[in-house]
Write an enzyme that holds these catalytic residues in place. Structure first.
Site, PDB file in Angstrom:
ATOM      1  N   CYS A 367      37.455  42.202  42.085  1.00  0.00           N
ATOM      2  CA  CYS A 367      37.815  40.797  41.898  1.00  0.00           C
ATOM      3  C   CYS A 367      37.850  40.168  43.273  1.00  0.00           C
ATOM      4  CB  CYS A 367      39.178  40.684  41.212  1.00  0.00           C
ATOM      5  SG  CYS A 367      40.070  39.144  41.519  1.00  0.00           S
ATOM      6  N   CYS A 370      41.253  38.703  44.507  1.00  0.00           N
ATOM      7  CA  CYS A 370      42.177  39.813  44.747  1.00  0.00           C
ATOM      8  C   CYS A 370      41.782  40.549  46.020  1.00  0.00           C
ATOM      9  CB  CYS A 370      42.164  40.783  43.575  1.00  0.00           C
ATOM     10  SG  CYS A 370      42.383  40.010  41.962  1.00  0.00           S
TER      11      CYS A 370
END
Length: 467
Positions: A367, A370
């Site tokens: 991600c 993230c």
């Protein structure tokens, strides 16, 4: 014959009376059992517990919880919130494309710069233009697991950047020198929050962090230095979980965002050791910032915007030399007691290697947002370790502290993240009260159903008595 029939009826009445009484007793016993089941569950009701769980000195630190909360609310949080919005601290240089060294065939993020829209060339400062960065447009969401909220917004304002030294951090994996793989990201456009990244892929990252590089310690069975490493990672993990829960996608159809108190409580606040490690990490990073105050005071916060740069210097000075902070908590963490004895240098190399592995694991996050915040905060933690343990003015006077621009940005943004998390923890009593209500609802419903059974049995009993 009549007496026999009367006696038979009496025995039948007594029999019905007996069975009804037994049934009533059973109902009561079951209801008591249900009540007991909930009352013995420590998570079912928090009213019997102290609403203020965290008191006294933070373990392995030199400040108590009450002082941290007070100083954070009055000084640190408002200063940091303003500081991270300045041009110098809002831009972070990062390599976002995946190059996981541990499981390259993951299938989660194989494409370079996947689902990232690079900034138009005119938005980059001349000093940092990299021809190889452009033309790598992609709308592919595969590496974000199909979650558009996981992609990074790379829109930049037109700002000038002044480069600092290019010296790699011995505690981190990334090569921080400028190259075609690095790009600038506006952190204000990419807040740390829920992205939809979860499941086996996310669990594998944390499993690798803890099991391979930072195993949980048992009291008395691990040296203080390894205990510090575990607590730092646990505190960072707690902070990340709190930020995900505090800015959560509550309703995807309505694009409704808000605080998920249930998740915040379930992930962090119900575990005193998780909260304690959060406070520990906050004080550890705060100690690093205050120890590096001479260096940070003299640093050039030049972005080409004179007024904003003066404001940045003023805020940094207020942070480093605030009298309330110095009076309340002059030494947040005492690093001098670590790395003592003959095995000190060898142990430092071992833990340094483990932290570099943790840093490298950030490239395996499937991600992009993230990965951005993981890299930033791990670099911030690595910078704190560098400040506290790589330069010691007493024993290694020939070494002087040198920080990169990116390390200072990561360090201050990490301190701000931790400061926000500590502030959220102060809401614990209100969250616990809400959880108490939520957890008591099943008990109330079950007791209500048993009450209806009791009333029905009682009504039937009365009717039979009238016969």
């Amino acid at each position: 014959m009549v007496e026999a029939e009367v006696s038979k009826k009496e025995r039948g009445g007594k029999s019905r009376w007996g069975w009804t009484a037994i049934g009533a007793v059973l109902v009561v016993l079951v209801a008591i059992s249900v009540t007991s089941k909930y009352s013995k569950n420590p998570n079912s009701c928090h009213c019997a517990q102290d609403s203020r769980k965290f008191t006294g000195v933070v373990e392995d630190c030199c400040c108590d919880y009450e002082t941290v909360d007070s100083v954070n609310a009055a000084v640190l949080h408002p200063l940091l919130q303003e500081l991270v919005t300045t041009p110098f601290f809002r831009y972070f240089k990062v390599k976002l494309w995946c190059d996981c060294p541990f499981w390259p065939d993951d299938g989660m993020c194989k494409l370079r710069d996947c689902s990232v829209c690079e900034c138009p060339e005119y938005e980059f400062p001349e000093l940092f233009k990299k021809p190889s960065l452009y033309g790598l447009l992609s709308d592919d969401l595969k590496c974000q697991e199909g979650k558009p909220e996981a992609t990074v917004d790379r829109t930049l304002d037109t700002k000038a950047f002044r480069g600092w030294i290019e010296v790699d951090n011995p505690w981190t994996h990334d090569d921080e020198t400028d190259n075609s793989e690095m790009t600038y990201v506006n952190l204000l456009l990419n807040p740390e929050r829920y992205t939809g990244y979860s499941g086996p892929s996310a669990r594998r990252i944390w499993d690798a962090v803890y099991s391979e590089n930072c195993p949980q310690y048992i009291s008395g069975e691990i040296c203080q230095e390894k205990k510090v490493l575990y607590k730092l990672i646990s505190g960072l993990h707690s902070s990340i979980s709190i930020h995900i829960a505090s800015d959560y996608l509550l309703d995807e159809a309505k694009n409704l965002w808000g605080k998920n108190h249930d998740l915040m409580y379930d992930r962090v606040l119900r575990y005193p050791d998780h909260v304690g490690n959060l406070y520990f990490t906050f004080l550890f990073v705060l100690r690093a910032v205050t120890k590096a105050k001479d260096y940070m005071e003299q640093a050039e916060y030049d972005t080409g915007n004179h007024d904003e740069d003066l404001k940045t210097q003023s805020l940094v000075h207020q942070l480093l030399y605030n009298p309330k902070l110095q009076a309340a908590c002059p030494l947040p963490f005492d690093e001098a007691k670590l790395w003592q004895g003959q095995s000190g240098p060898e142990l430092k190399q071992q833990i340094q290697k483990q932290f570099r592995n943790i840093s490298a694991l950030m490239d395996c996050i499937g991600c992009e947002k993230c990965r951005l915040w993981g890299k930033l905060q791990v670099l911030g933690l690595g910078t704190a370790l560098k400040i506290l343990f790589s330069v010691d003015g007493r024993s290694q006077s020939n070494q002087t502290l040198q920080l990169q621009r990116n390390e200072v940005i990561a360090l201050i943004n990490l301190l701000n993240r931790l400061s926000e998390s500590v502030k959220f923890v102060q809401e614990l009593p209100s969250i616990e009260k809400k959880m108490e209500v939520l957890l008591s609802e099943p008990l109330a419903q079950e007791i209500s159903s048993w009450r209806r059974v009791w009333e029905a049995v009682g009504l039937s009993w009365l009717k039979k008595l009238q016969l």
